[in-house]
Design a protein around this motif. Sequence first.
Motif, short mmCIF file in Angstrom:
data_model
loop_
_atom_site.label_atom_id
_atom_site.label_comp_id
_atom_site.label_asym_id
_atom_site.label_seq_id
_atom_site.Cartn_x
_atom_site.Cartn_y
_atom_site.Cartn_z
N ARG A 385 -36.09 -16.87 -38.11
CA ARG A 385 -35.17 -15.96 -37.41
C ARG A 385 -34.83 -14.82 -38.36
O ARG A 385 -34.60 -15.05 -39.55
CB ARG A 385 -33.87 -16.67 -37.01
CG ARG A 385 -34.00 -17.60 -35.84
CD ARG A 385 -32.65 -17.94 -35.22
NE ARG A 385 -31.70 -18.49 -36.16
CZ ARG A 385 -30.55 -17.87 -36.50
NH1 ARG A 385 -30.24 -16.70 -36.00
NH2 ARG A 385 -29.73 -18.45 -37.37
N LEU A 386 -34.81 -13.62 -37.83
CA LEU A 386 -34.56 -12.45 -38.67
C LEU A 386 -33.16 -11.90 -38.41
O LEU A 386 -32.64 -11.97 -37.30
CB LEU A 386 -35.60 -11.36 -38.39
CG LEU A 386 -37.06 -11.72 -38.67
CD1 LEU A 386 -37.97 -10.53 -38.37
CD2 LEU A 386 -37.25 -12.17 -40.11
N ILE A 466 -15.58 -9.43 -27.87
CA ILE A 466 -15.55 -10.38 -28.98
C ILE A 466 -16.36 -11.61 -28.59
O ILE A 466 -15.99 -12.33 -27.65
CB ILE A 466 -14.10 -10.80 -29.32
CG1 ILE A 466 -13.21 -9.57 -29.53
CG2 ILE A 466 -14.10 -11.69 -30.56
CD1 ILE A 466 -13.64 -8.69 -30.68
N PRO A 467 -17.47 -11.90 -29.28
CA PRO A 467 -18.25 -13.12 -28.98
C PRO A 467 -17.52 -14.37 -29.48
O PRO A 467 -16.59 -14.29 -30.30
CB PRO A 467 -19.56 -12.90 -29.74
CG PRO A 467 -19.56 -11.46 -30.17
CD PRO A 467 -18.12 -11.07 -30.30
N THR A 468 -17.96 -15.51 -29.01
CA THR A 468 -17.43 -16.78 -29.51
C THR A 468 -18.16 -17.23 -30.77
O THR A 468 -17.72 -18.19 -31.42
CB THR A 468 -17.56 -17.87 -28.44
OG1 THR A 468 -18.94 -17.99 -28.07
CG2 THR A 468 -16.74 -17.52 -27.21
N THR A 469 -19.25 -16.55 -31.12
CA THR A 469 -20.06 -16.94 -32.28
C THR A 469 -20.16 -15.77 -33.26
O THR A 469 -19.89 -14.62 -32.92
CB THR A 469 -21.47 -17.37 -31.84
OG1 THR A 469 -22.02 -16.35 -30.99
CG2 THR A 469 -21.42 -18.68 -31.07
N GLY A 470 -20.57 -16.07 -34.49
CA GLY A 470 -20.65 -15.08 -35.55
C GLY A 470 -21.80 -14.11 -35.37
O GLY A 470 -22.72 -14.35 -34.57
N GLU A 474 -27.61 -17.25 -33.64
CA GLU A 474 -28.62 -17.00 -32.60
C GLU A 474 -27.99 -16.86 -31.23
O GLU A 474 -28.48 -16.12 -30.37
CB GLU A 474 -29.65 -18.14 -32.60
CG GLU A 474 -30.87 -17.87 -31.74
CD GLU A 474 -31.95 -18.92 -31.91
OE1 GLU A 474 -33.04 -18.73 -31.35
OE2 GLU A 474 -31.70 -19.92 -32.61
N ALA A 475 -26.87 -17.56 -31.01
CA ALA A 475 -26.18 -17.46 -29.72
C ALA A 475 -25.66 -16.05 -29.47
O ALA A 475 -25.57 -15.61 -28.31
CB ALA A 475 -25.02 -18.46 -29.67
N THR A 476 -25.31 -15.32 -30.52
CA THR A 476 -24.85 -13.94 -30.36
C THR A 476 -25.99 -13.04 -29.90
O THR A 476 -25.79 -12.14 -29.07
CB THR A 476 -24.26 -13.42 -31.69
OG1 THR A 476 -23.20 -14.29 -32.11
CG2 THR A 476 -23.69 -12.02 -31.52
N THR A 477 -27.18 -13.28 -30.42
CA THR A 477 -28.36 -12.53 -29.96
C THR A 477 -28.59 -12.79 -28.47
O THR A 477 -28.87 -11.85 -27.70
CB THR A 477 -29.60 -12.93 -30.76
OG1 THR A 477 -29.37 -12.68 -32.15
CG2 THR A 477 -30.82 -12.16 -30.31
#
Length: 745
Positions: A385-386, A466-470, A474-477
């Motif tokens: 993952r990049l 505001i996402p729930t992940t950083g 990968e969940a933000t992507t």
Amino acid sequence: MSGLLYRLGRACAGHGWRVVALWLVVLTAMGAAVASGSTRTADDFSLPGTEAFDALDRLGAAFPGADGTSAQLVFAAPAGQAISSPQDRQVVAEAVAALAAGPQVASVDDPFVTGAVSPDGRIAYASVQYTVAVDALEPAARDALYAAADQARAAGLTVEVGGEAAIAAAEIGLTSEIIGMAIALIVLLVTLGTLVAAGLPLLTALVGIGIGLFGILLVGRVVDLSSTAPILALMIGLAVGVDYALFVVSRHRSQLAAGMPVRESIARATATAGGAVVFAGLTVVVALAGLSLIGIPFLTVMGLAAAATVMVAVLIAVTLLPGLLGLLGHRIDAVRVRRRPLPVPPRDRTAGGRWVRLVTARPVLTLLVGILALGVLALPLTSLRLGLPGSESASTERSDRRAYDLVAEGFGPGANGPLVVLVEADRDVAVTAEATARELATIPGVAAAVPPVVAPDGATALLTVIPTTGPADEATTELVERIRARAAGLEQRYDATVSVTGTTAANIDLSETLYSALPVFVLVIVGLALILLTLAFRSVVVTVKAILGFLLTIAATGGAVVAVFQWGWLAGPLGVDQVGPILNFLPILLIGILFGLAMDYELFLVSRMREEHLHGNDARHSVHLGFAHGARVVTAAALIMTAVFAGFFLADDPIIKSIGFALTVGVLIDAFVIRMTLVPAAMTLLAERAWTLPRWLDRALPHLDIEGGTPHPDRTVGTPTSPTPTEPGEDSVSTPRPVTPQGVR
């Protein structure tokens, strides 16, 4: 080419003082030019043509100053307490007021006004917006930021500084360079046996990187230069500068030991080993310059800067080095590390000779074991993952990393990587933006959608999601992909343009673009290798074998990088503070750099095997003789390059650390597993088939005299009756013999 290099080396050896003076003038003039002004670096990892970066440009036009850099001042009370007392609020208010009065500050948000206080009341942060981009931020502005933090700390609060403005440009301390050069000096002393001979490659390498870096800094005054570019150029320039000089010095000393006159030896070393250096250097330059084919500005600058430094190293190896060798004469062997040189064992009894007999005794077994081991090491690459490392990957000793952790603790990981949604409409943009915010808030993975802000032009609005992940998750992507899919429907419904942008989305777009460019870049590099190596070895089989070895190197190195930096294997012992996505431009950079370096070792080892074959030895014996001849010097060159790259792995900056680790592992794998183990086994297995070339291709290809063609037909050297002993394991030259024009070294 060897004839030209012969004359050049002879001329430089005969006019040593003039050559040295010329290079000193160049070094001094460029140093003075750099000292007369300043070069400003800008870590602008932009990519025009993508949704996020294009939207950022429109955002800056609609909201003047919004495209300036930002920072955060994060306040925290002791565990179990809250920032609620009048005294604490006063401390925060005074810090905000001090920041607002600082230079280049557009605005500062008071957390008790904006509500940027954690639910438990323990953590709060003040957002600082500057009027300029991060590369234009004055030192006084950063000083004011840290002074406000110190002021609040003195009152008893925990205060950390985060955000883009708080992250200093990547730097390399002297420790990394000193460690690498110290190890290089030890390797050179063991290899060459005398202090003067060992110090010469280091001296010329320092001159080369000095001129190269001065040139890069001067160019940086007229083009955008990332802080990583000069560090990468230093890393590669130092490594190849020492290696290239080592090849020439080693050849020269071997010829002196055989009784060849000094000036003639310098000329021939420049024509033979120097020819290989020129070809290998050009290969590295072309590979690095090939980074410009990706079409990403910062990567183009990075590749061209490193390529220019390599070119300087090549020029020094065939001009300054022969000049210095001419001035030294036989004093090249002065200051021996041993009082007496030990007797030289027969070549087949050296460490290199014993090793090549071992790996070629059962070549099929050697190939199977080696390929299987590299295949296992490459397995983690399947989960690559990049991303672009930020504060989350920094050392916990840095304030920006601690600020990142405090914000994640108090407001959730997504607060460190908010998404910006830009809404553009010809009419009713406020209504459209509010409807967009309500719909986006229902998407899984969205923690909150902040009410929109309308631009002065009345046609543009922005809202923050505001996402729930950083930001590195990968969940933000996946969330960005869902928002963009939903945005397509919103655009049709409201006749508007909805774009996802911000730092997090921009990094995602950059990573996806680089990932999709990987196959094309690999094909370009493979095509380049086919042409260059076929010209060098006049063998399609050897060329294909070299390319397969290179691909194995890349796969195994990539697997090791993923295992450490993404999976976290051995992360603690190796000093990796935080695991996550791999630096997005590292794979392409690694392919470009390792291709050039891999071809160096391939050329220096296989070219000698080819020469032995051209002199009438059978294929198997040619492999043994050629390998034993070059193994010691190639081993030393690989160890030196490994030491230089490993020194940069000690850097605190996560970008430099990952590059240093990848190059260290790549050189070790390519030099010792591929070139010094699998290559001799494969060459033995191929036997005479390795040196066949279709007649039509033989007629079509030009005959390049890369290394070892007859440099000057009018000169011959008598056979010495008693060659001078050399250092143990060092290549000794017995009876000089004529060299076939198409021969190599």
